[in-house]
Design an enzyme around this catalytic site. Structure first.
Site, PDB file in Angstrom:
ATOM      1  N   GLY A   1       0.904  -1.090  -0.111  1.00 51.46           N
ATOM      2  CA  GLY A   1      -0.130   0.061   0.003  1.00 51.46           C
ATOM      3  C   GLY A   1       0.778   1.080   0.081  1.00 51.46           C
ATOM      4  O   GLY A   1       2.090   1.139  -0.173  1.00 51.46           O
ATOM      5  N   PHE A   2       0.144   2.329   0.160  1.00 47.97           N
ATOM      6  CA  PHE A   2       0.852   3.656   0.046  1.00 47.97           C
ATOM      7  C   PHE A   2       1.861   3.872   1.131  1.00 47.97           C
ATOM      8  O   PHE A   2       3.183   3.884   0.858  1.00 47.97           O
ATOM      9  CB  PHE A   2      -0.270   4.764  -0.151  1.00 47.97           C
ATOM     10  CG  PHE A   2       0.245   6.020   0.349  1.00 47.97           C
ATOM     11  CD1 PHE A   2       1.334   6.715   0.039  1.00 47.97           C
ATOM     12  CD2 PHE A   2      -0.365   6.850   1.510  1.00 47.97           C
ATOM     13  CE1 PHE A   2       1.945   7.901   0.396  1.00 47.97           C
ATOM     14  CE2 PHE A   2      -0.017   7.989   2.073  1.00 47.97           C
ATOM     15  CZ  PHE A   2       1.347   8.560   1.542  1.00 47.97           C
TER      16      PHE A   2
ATOM     17  N   ASP B   1       0.292  -8.806   1.202  1.00 48.50           N
ATOM     18  CA  ASP B   1      -0.552  -7.953   0.834  1.00 48.50           C
ATOM     19  C   ASP B   1      -1.639  -8.446  -0.249  1.00 48.50           C
ATOM     20  O   ASP B   1      -1.310  -9.614  -0.931  1.00 48.50           O
ATOM     21  CB  ASP B   1       0.228  -6.936   0.008  1.00 48.50           C
ATOM     22  CG  ASP B   1      -0.741  -5.558  -0.039  1.00 48.50           C
ATOM     23  OD1 ASP B   1      -0.356  -4.725   0.571  1.00 48.50           O
ATOM     24  OD2 ASP B   1      -1.647  -5.653  -0.558  1.00 48.50           O
TER      25      ASP B   1
ATOM     26  N   THR C   1     -12.116  -7.411   7.129  1.00 51.33           N
ATOM     27  CA  THR C   1     -10.718  -7.058   7.353  1.00 51.33           C
ATOM     28  C   THR C   1     -10.173  -6.447   8.537  1.00 51.33           C
ATOM     29  O   THR C   1      -9.139  -7.085   9.029  1.00 51.33           O
ATOM     30  CB  THR C   1     -10.473  -6.485   6.095  1.00 51.33           C
ATOM     31  OG1 THR C   1     -10.900  -6.955   4.673  1.00 51.33           O
ATOM     32  CG2 THR C   1      -8.928  -6.405   5.798  1.00 51.33           C
TER      33      THR C   1
ATOM     34  N   ALA D   1      -1.071  -0.183  13.112  1.00 53.38           N
ATOM     35  CA  ALA D   1      -1.536   1.365  12.661  1.00 53.38           C
ATOM     36  C   ALA D   1      -2.872   1.387  12.879  1.00 53.38           C
ATOM     37  O   ALA D   1      -3.868   0.767  12.568  1.00 53.38           O
ATOM     38  CB  ALA D   1      -1.193   0.984  11.146  1.00 53.38           C
TER      39      ALA D   1
ATOM     40  N   TYR E   1     -15.626   2.112  10.306  1.00 53.69           N
ATOM     41  CA  TYR E   1     -13.999   2.000  10.029  1.00 53.69           C
ATOM     42  C   TYR E   1     -13.610   2.578  11.500  1.00 53.69           C
ATOM     43  O   TYR E   1     -12.689   1.898  12.093  1.00 53.69           O
ATOM     44  CB  TYR E   1     -13.549   3.098   9.017  1.00 53.69           C
ATOM     45  CG  TYR E   1     -12.109   3.193   8.883  1.00 53.69           C
ATOM     46  CD1 TYR E   1     -11.375   2.139   8.513  1.00 53.69           C
ATOM     47  CD2 TYR E   1     -11.456   4.337   8.886  1.00 53.69           C
ATOM     48  CE1 TYR E   1     -10.000   2.036   8.542  1.00 53.69           C
ATOM     49  CE2 TYR E   1     -10.163   4.481   9.066  1.00 53.69           C
ATOM     50  CZ  TYR E   1      -9.188   3.224   8.551  1.00 53.69           C
ATOM     51  OH  TYR E   1      -7.937   3.465   8.437  1.00 53.69           O
TER      52      TYR E   1
ATOM     53  N   LYS F   1     -11.533   0.118  14.173  1.00 55.31           N
ATOM     54  CA  LYS F   1     -10.159   0.497  14.625  1.00 55.31           C
ATOM     55  C   LYS F   1     -10.172   0.463  15.991  1.00 55.31           C
ATOM     56  O   LYS F   1      -9.051   0.276  16.677  1.00 55.31           O
ATOM     57  CB  LYS F   1      -9.739   1.548  13.764  1.00 55.31           C
ATOM     58  CG  LYS F   1      -9.266   1.490  12.342  1.00 55.31           C
ATOM     59  CD  LYS F   1      -8.038   0.666  12.378  1.00 55.31           C
ATOM     60  CE  LYS F   1      -7.557   0.541  10.852  1.00 55.31           C
ATOM     61  NZ  LYS F   1      -6.261  -0.125  10.999  1.00 55.31           N
TER      62      LYS F   1
END
Ligand code: UDP
Length: 348
Positions: free
Chosen positions: A10-11, A31, A95, A117, A149, A153
């Protein structure tokens, strides 16, 4: 040091892979290439210390095998981007909750350490002028997809906390605030790449809502070294640490600066949220980090200015191409909307 990065294509993950290799680590990337891409790691191909594994954090056996062979894990794999979360709430929840639990459990079993993260999104609609790590969370209804989201998290952080308290597992959490830089795609809604690509193509810049909502953008090149230092810091174990940008800017001012800096002929247009995302969408008016803890623990000082960030994102976009890198609106047709007048921009 043998490090594993979930979401390493990813970024942010790809910048982290590059940084860890530069420090001499062996790096395994896991990934599923859902939003990440092999292209993000193309410049590292040929480095024999890098191994890229195509698979999902939902595959518990695979996660255990990878984590079991590494000293330190960076868990970045997640369904991210407001657009993706709103359109695929179930996939995102699975996920972001089950995948994270798999990684944390594998770290506990193997005795390795973990940097998890997390996100500033967990503070929700708290508009404090400096969100510290113990700030209250102000979330909307769980039936509004955007908040799934933040909810997921938050659960991830609580699971991590449980493993630290009950098992002494070595886990530190970072809450990332609007991290931007080269290779970030605008396809899933992230505003800086979206607007930069629009400006480079001479298309209208789509500013959602009234454009007066603010964010503090941080440069990936400032954030990634701080993540590694936090992963190494015994004092960070069991804590959540903010990593955000120093300067607050409204989205309308951001768009104006992008047009100016890139000398773009584009107009700026205001797009109602229901056209951008979906009816009933709720945005955050403001999101400002208090970085004191990161400064105290690892000397974090985000130094890259917004102008430098815009220019670096634009340079990268020009190198890699701007086609297919912007977000599709829920209801197409920003050309039907009125351009923003210069008076409105001045007032933002
Ligand atoms: N945004 C915008 N135009 C875009 C994409 C996003 O005005 O093309 C707005 C979005 O509504 C939000 C801000 O920019 O107010 C930051 O959006 P992003 O998705 O990058 O981050 P987040 O909302 O998670 O802070």
């Amino acid at each position: 040091m043998r490090s594993a990065i979930t979401g390493g294509a990813g970024f942010i993950g790809s910048h982290l892979a590059e940084h860890l290799l530069s420090l001499g680590d062996e790096v395994v990337v896991l990934d599923d290439f859902s939003t990440g891409s092999r292209g993000n790691l193309a410049h590292l191909e040929g480095d024999r210390r890098l191994r890229v594994i195509h698979g999902s954090v939902l595959d518990r056996g695979l996660v255990e095998r990878i984590v079991g062979a590494t000293d330190r894990v960076y868990h970045l794999a997640a369904a991210v981007g407001v657009k993706l979360i709103v359109e695929h709430p179930l996939r995102s929840l699975r996920t972001n909750i089950h995948g994270t639990e798999n990684v944390i459990h594998a770290v506990f079993e193997s005795g390795s350490s973990l940097l998890l993260a997390s996100t500033s999104e967990i503070y929700g609609k708290n508009t404090s002028d400096a969100l510290s790590e113990d700030a209250d969370r102000v979330l909307g209804s769980p039936l509004r997809s955007r908040w799934t989201y933040a909810a997921a998290k938050g659960i991830d952080e609580s699971i991590a906390h449980g493993y630290v308290v009950e098992h002494g597992t070595r886990i530190a959490i970072v809450r990332l605030f609007n991290t931007v830089g080269p290779r970030q795609t605008g396809r899933y809604g992230m505003v800086v790449p979206n607007l930069v690509h629009q400006a480079l193509r001479g298309e209208p810049l789509t500013v959602f809502g009234d454009g007066r909502q603010t964010r503090c953008f941080s440069y990936v090149g400032d954030v990634v070294p701080a993540m590694v230092r936090l992963a190494e810091s015994p004092a960070a174990v069991g804590r959540a640490v903010n990593l955000g940008g120093a300067a607050e800017v409204s989205i309308l001012d951001l768009a104006t600066r992008i047009v100016e800096l890139l000398e773009s002929p584009s107009e700026i247009r205001l797009v109602p949220y229901e056209i951008a995302y979906a009816p009933g969408y709720e945005d955050m008016r403001r999101r400002v980090p208090d970085n004191s803890l990161a400064r105290e623990l690892v000397g974090f000082e985000p130094s890259t200015t917004l102008d430098e960030i815009i220019l670096r994102v634009a340079a990268s976009a020009l190198r890699h191409g701007t086609a297919d890198q912007t977000m599709a609106l829920a209801v197409p047709g920003p050309d039907l909307l009125e351009p923003v007048s210069s008076a409105a921009i001045g007032a933002a």
